[in-house]
Design a protein around this motif. Structure first.
Motif, PDB file in Angstrom:
ATOM      1  N   PHE A  56       6.334   9.042  -1.457  1.00  0.00           N
ATOM      2  CA  PHE A  56       4.911   9.163  -1.164  1.00  0.00           C
ATOM      3  C   PHE A  56       4.529   8.305   0.041  1.00  0.00           C
ATOM      4  O   PHE A  56       5.053   7.220   0.219  1.00  0.00           O
ATOM      5  CB  PHE A  56       4.083   8.725  -2.376  1.00  0.00           C
ATOM      6  CG  PHE A  56       4.387   9.516  -3.602  1.00  0.00           C
ATOM      7  CD1 PHE A  56       3.787  10.745  -3.812  1.00  0.00           C
ATOM      8  CD2 PHE A  56       5.300   9.055  -4.534  1.00  0.00           C
ATOM      9  CE1 PHE A  56       4.077  11.497  -4.940  1.00  0.00           C
ATOM     10  CE2 PHE A  56       5.594   9.797  -5.670  1.00  0.00           C
ATOM     11  CZ  PHE A  56       4.984  11.012  -5.872  1.00  0.00           C
ATOM     12  N   ARG A  57       3.617   8.829   0.849  1.00  0.00           N
ATOM     13  CA  ARG A  57       3.085   8.054   1.960  1.00  0.00           C
ATOM     14  C   ARG A  57       2.099   7.028   1.414  1.00  0.00           C
ATOM     15  O   ARG A  57       1.465   7.252   0.382  1.00  0.00           O
ATOM     16  CB  ARG A  57       2.373   8.983   2.936  1.00  0.00           C
ATOM     17  CG  ARG A  57       3.363   9.856   3.699  1.00  0.00           C
ATOM     18  CD  ARG A  57       2.713  10.928   4.526  1.00  0.00           C
ATOM     19  NE  ARG A  57       1.600  10.462   5.339  1.00  0.00           N
ATOM     20  CZ  ARG A  57       0.774  11.274   5.969  1.00  0.00           C
ATOM     21  NH1 ARG A  57       0.922  12.574   5.883  1.00  0.00           N
ATOM     22  NH2 ARG A  57      -0.216  10.791   6.686  1.00  0.00           N
ATOM     23  N   PRO A  58       1.922   5.931   2.117  1.00  0.00           N
ATOM     24  CA  PRO A  58       0.932   4.937   1.676  1.00  0.00           C
ATOM     25  C   PRO A  58      -0.464   5.562   1.621  1.00  0.00           C
ATOM     26  O   PRO A  58      -0.834   6.393   2.460  1.00  0.00           O
ATOM     27  CB  PRO A  58       0.994   3.857   2.753  1.00  0.00           C
ATOM     28  CG  PRO A  58       2.319   4.033   3.407  1.00  0.00           C
ATOM     29  CD  PRO A  58       2.641   5.491   3.307  1.00  0.00           C
ATOM     30  N   GLU A  59      -1.218   5.173   0.637  1.00  0.00           N
ATOM     31  CA  GLU A  59      -2.550   5.742   0.430  1.00  0.00           C
ATOM     32  C   GLU A  59      -3.437   5.610   1.666  1.00  0.00           C
ATOM     33  O   GLU A  59      -4.184   6.531   2.008  1.00  0.00           O
ATOM     34  CB  GLU A  59      -3.213   5.060  -0.762  1.00  0.00           C
ATOM     35  CG  GLU A  59      -4.510   5.689  -1.174  1.00  0.00           C
ATOM     36  CD  GLU A  59      -5.082   5.055  -2.419  1.00  0.00           C
ATOM     37  OE1 GLU A  59      -6.273   4.693  -2.386  1.00  0.00           O
ATOM     38  OE2 GLU A  59      -4.338   4.916  -3.414  1.00  0.00           O
ATOM     39  N   ASN A  60      -3.336   4.487   2.376  1.00  0.00           N
ATOM     40  CA  ASN A  60      -4.197   4.293   3.548  1.00  0.00           C
ATOM     41  C   ASN A  60      -3.859   5.244   4.698  1.00  0.00           C
ATOM     42  O   ASN A  60      -4.624   5.375   5.637  1.00  0.00           O
ATOM     43  CB  ASN A  60      -4.171   2.840   4.016  1.00  0.00           C
ATOM     44  CG  ASN A  60      -2.809   2.410   4.537  1.00  0.00           C
ATOM     45  OD1 ASN A  60      -1.804   3.040   4.234  1.00  0.00           O
ATOM     46  ND2 ASN A  60      -2.771   1.324   5.295  1.00  0.00           N
ATOM     47  N   GLU A  61      -2.727   5.938   4.630  1.00  0.00           N
ATOM     48  CA  GLU A  61      -2.389   6.929   5.662  1.00  0.00           C
ATOM     49  C   GLU A  61      -3.003   8.295   5.373  1.00  0.00           C
ATOM     50  O   GLU A  61      -3.136   9.119   6.262  1.00  0.00           O
ATOM     51  CB  GLU A  61      -0.866   7.089   5.772  1.00  0.00           C
ATOM     52  CG  GLU A  61      -0.157   5.940   6.421  1.00  0.00           C
ATOM     53  CD  GLU A  61       1.317   6.239   6.608  1.00  0.00           C
ATOM     54  OE1 GLU A  61       1.736   7.410   6.502  1.00  0.00           O
ATOM     55  OE2 GLU A  61       2.071   5.266   6.836  1.00  0.00           O
ATOM     56  N   ILE A  62      -3.359   8.548   4.121  1.00  0.00           N
ATOM     57  CA  ILE A  62      -3.827   9.890   3.768  1.00  0.00           C
ATOM     58  C   ILE A  62      -5.255   9.934   3.236  1.00  0.00           C
ATOM     59  O   ILE A  62      -5.855  10.996   3.160  1.00  0.00           O
ATOM     60  CB  ILE A  62      -2.877  10.568   2.754  1.00  0.00           C
ATOM     61  CG1 ILE A  62      -2.740   9.718   1.492  1.00  0.00           C
ATOM     62  CG2 ILE A  62      -1.517  10.812   3.370  1.00  0.00           C
ATOM     63  CD1 ILE A  62      -1.953  10.372   0.386  1.00  0.00           C
ATOM     64  N   VAL A  63      -5.788   8.780   2.836  1.00  0.00           N
ATOM     65  CA  VAL A  63      -7.149   8.735   2.310  1.00  0.00           C
ATOM     66  C   VAL A  63      -7.999   7.873   3.230  1.00  0.00           C
ATOM     67  O   VAL A  63      -7.625   6.746   3.549  1.00  0.00           O
ATOM     68  CB  VAL A  63      -7.182   8.154   0.878  1.00  0.00           C
ATOM     69  CG1 VAL A  63      -8.614   8.059   0.367  1.00  0.00           C
ATOM     70  CG2 VAL A  63      -6.318   8.983  -0.060  1.00  0.00           C
TER      71      VAL A  63
END
Length: 68
Positions: A56-63
């Motif tokens: 999974f990509r880090p949350e700060n990259e997608i949200v």
């Protein structure tokens, strides 16, 4: 999908496809809108998800959000 799995049948839910091509290929009437496909089959004994399947990509990259 759960019943298929219990019978040893693999499945994949597909949401990105050409509805017109599906209508033509499977003779689907115009008044029915294909929204999703459920592909079924017997997986090869060596089949496994790609390594990226559980990466999974880090949350700060997608949200993100913006204040207006």
């Amino acid at each position: 999908m759960l019943m298929a799995k219990s019978l040893g049948i693999g499945s994949c839910w597909v949401m990105h496809f050409d509805p017109d091509a599906m209508r033509k290929e499977f003779n689907i009437p115009k008044n029915i809108e294909p929204l999703a496909l459920l592909v079924l089959g017997y997986p090869h004994p060596d089949a496994k998800p790609l390594d990226m399947h559980s990466t999974f990509r880090p949350e700060n990259e997608i949200v993100f959000y913006d204040t207006f």
